[in-house]
Design a protein around this motif. Structure first.
Motif, PDB file in Angstrom:
ATOM      1  N   ALA A   1       0.497   4.221  -2.672  1.00  0.00           N
ATOM      2  CA  ALA A   1       0.355   5.626  -2.267  1.00  0.00           C
ATOM      3  C   ALA A   1       1.424   6.511  -2.891  1.00  0.00           C
TER       4      ALA A   1
ATOM      5  N   VAL B   1      -5.185   5.726   1.213  1.00  0.00           N
ATOM      6  CA  VAL B   1      -4.481   4.542   0.724  1.00  0.00           C
ATOM      7  C   VAL B   1      -3.522   4.012   1.782  1.00  0.00           C
TER       8      VAL B   1
ATOM      9  N   PHE C   1       0.827  -1.205   0.000  1.00  0.00           N
ATOM     10  CA  PHE C   1       0.000   0.000   0.000  1.00  0.00           C
ATOM     11  C   PHE C   1       0.864   1.259   0.000  1.00  0.00           C
TER      12      PHE C   1
END
Length: 422
Positions: A49, A67, A45
């Motif tokens: 991002a 995010v 993640f």
């Protein structure tokens, strides 16, 4: 080399074997390893991002905070999850209730983090010490809580309910007195006495973390791991038991810096070793596998073909035990020197800013160029460095491989003559 093997067998191996079998270290190892799936998924993640493509990064920027939420609740709470798992495994090693051990460890760890008073919002727990930065405290609190549980059990300081009571209820009451010891003790030390356990432990282990991020801190585990593998012992399991908490602290600091848009501070978290040193597995044996593919020895060619795909996925037990590298005086030398050279080259490249320092934990079975690219947040120079290291380690293996090949060719020729005579 035979003399070296005898010395290792006499002095190093017994010590390392005992170390790997020590119950507290085993619990720490198993507890931390249990968090790896969360760390890997959460780390991805971070890539989403902050994607390596500028145009895509600009498009994602307004949504970056949302995010990053899975990342903050996985990697950001790494010590919290590890503490529970360490308590669970340590309790099980004593044949105690693992659930009770995990919960007691968890509450002891949380009590070391004093809630902060926020105007109009009540008490808020800071996440600062719940991630990798609090890993050492998590380990200490888990050991403390389970040892209290063990002490209470051995000295019959438990509440025994009558037969017929469900096991889950009986086990919860058995942990009542240990909880009454653990919770007030940690609370009194942290709140009544005002002793900041988190700060004290962090400062205590800071020299160890700094040493682990130095060139010497990189080379020492490389040499020990390869020497242990050379004698047939799983070096990563032994050394990782001690070194992995340090590597995770370094990784957590790198991830926090990346999430804040700051320069990456540390060179040597675990992905440094995984993608730039252990290329093809411990000993950087991908170079040896490539040489075996073109060997004149039928045996080495067959081993090379069988081990190529596992080697690309960093699984090299077939090479270590098939070539074999283990207890092989000709191949153990480059098996140690190759990773040492890769470690030095990579350390210098990252120190000089030529390659981004790793800050993402990705699955270890990926091919090294792909893993290095992802671990550095999409730095193409990491791919170049991996191929450079492969070339270097292949050259280091070459003269020793040729000597070993000539030995096997003589043996194969002798065997062929014997078969013709028969």
């Amino acid at each position: 080399m035979d003399k070296i093997f005898r010395l290792l067998d006499k002095y190093l191996i017994p010590t390392m074997t005992k170390l790997s079998e020590q119950r507290h270290l085993q619990a720490i190892r198993d507890g931390i390893i249990s968090t790896i799936p969360l760390i890997i998924v959460g780390s991805f993640f971070l890539i989403i991002a902050f994607p390596p493509v500028p145009a895509l990064a600009l498009a994602v920027k307004p949504y970056a905070a949302k995010v990053l939420l899975p990342f903050r609740l996985t990697m950001g709470l790494m010590a919290l999850y590890a503490c529970h798992s360490i308590g669970y495994y340590l309790a099980r090693s004593y044949k105690l209730d693992g659930i009770a051990g995990g919960i007691l460890a968890l509450v002891a760890f949380l009590l070391t983090t004093v809630p902060l008073t926020v105007a109009g919002q009540g008490l808020v727990l800071s996440m600062e010490n719940l991630g990798g930065g609090g890993m050492f405290v998590a380990i200490i609190m888990a050991i403390f809580a389970v040892e209290v549980l063990r002490f209470a059990k051995e000295h019959r300081l438990i509440i025994k309910l009558p037969e017929g009571v469900p096991d889950s209820v009986a086990r919860s009451f058995e942990a009542l007195i240990p909880a009454a010891i653990v919770i007030p003790t940690v609370w009194a030390v942290r709140d009544l006495l005002g002793f900041d356990i988190q700060h004290f432990v962090t400062e205590l282990f800071q020299p160890l973390v700094l040493a682990g991020n130095s060139l010497g801190g990189i080379l020492v585990p490389i040499v020990i791991i390869t020497l242990l593998w050379g004698t047939g012992i799983h070096g990563d399991s032994v050394v990782g038991t001690v070194a992995r908490p340090i590597w995770l602290v370094l990784l957590n600091q790198n991830i926090a810096a990346a999430a804040a848009g700051q320069p990456i501070p540390n060179i040597a978290p675990e992905p440094f070793f995984q993608w730039f040193v252990w290329i093809g597995g411990s000993g950087a044996t991908i170079g040896l596998v490539l040489l075996m593919l073109i060997s004149r020895s039928a045996y080495l060619r067959s081993v090379g073909r069988v081990t190529l795909l596992p080697g690309i996925c960093n699984i090299n037990e077939p090479v270590i035990f098939g070539a074999p590298v283990m207890l092989n005086p000709l191949l153990v030398i480059p098996f140690v020197l190759g990773p040492v050279t890769c470690g030095i080259v990579t350390f210098l490249a990252m120190s000089w800013g030529w390659v981004t320092k790793p800050f993402i934990l990705v699955p270890w079975t990926l091919p090294a160029p792909i893993g290095a690219y992802l671990a550095t947040g999409g730095d193409w120079r990491a791919i170049v460095l991996v191929f450079f290291n492969i070339a270097v380690v292949t050259l280091l293996y070459y003269p020793f491989f040729r000597a070993y090949e000539r030995k096997l060719l003589r043996e194969e020729a002798g065997q062929q003559i014997q078969e013709e005579v028969k």
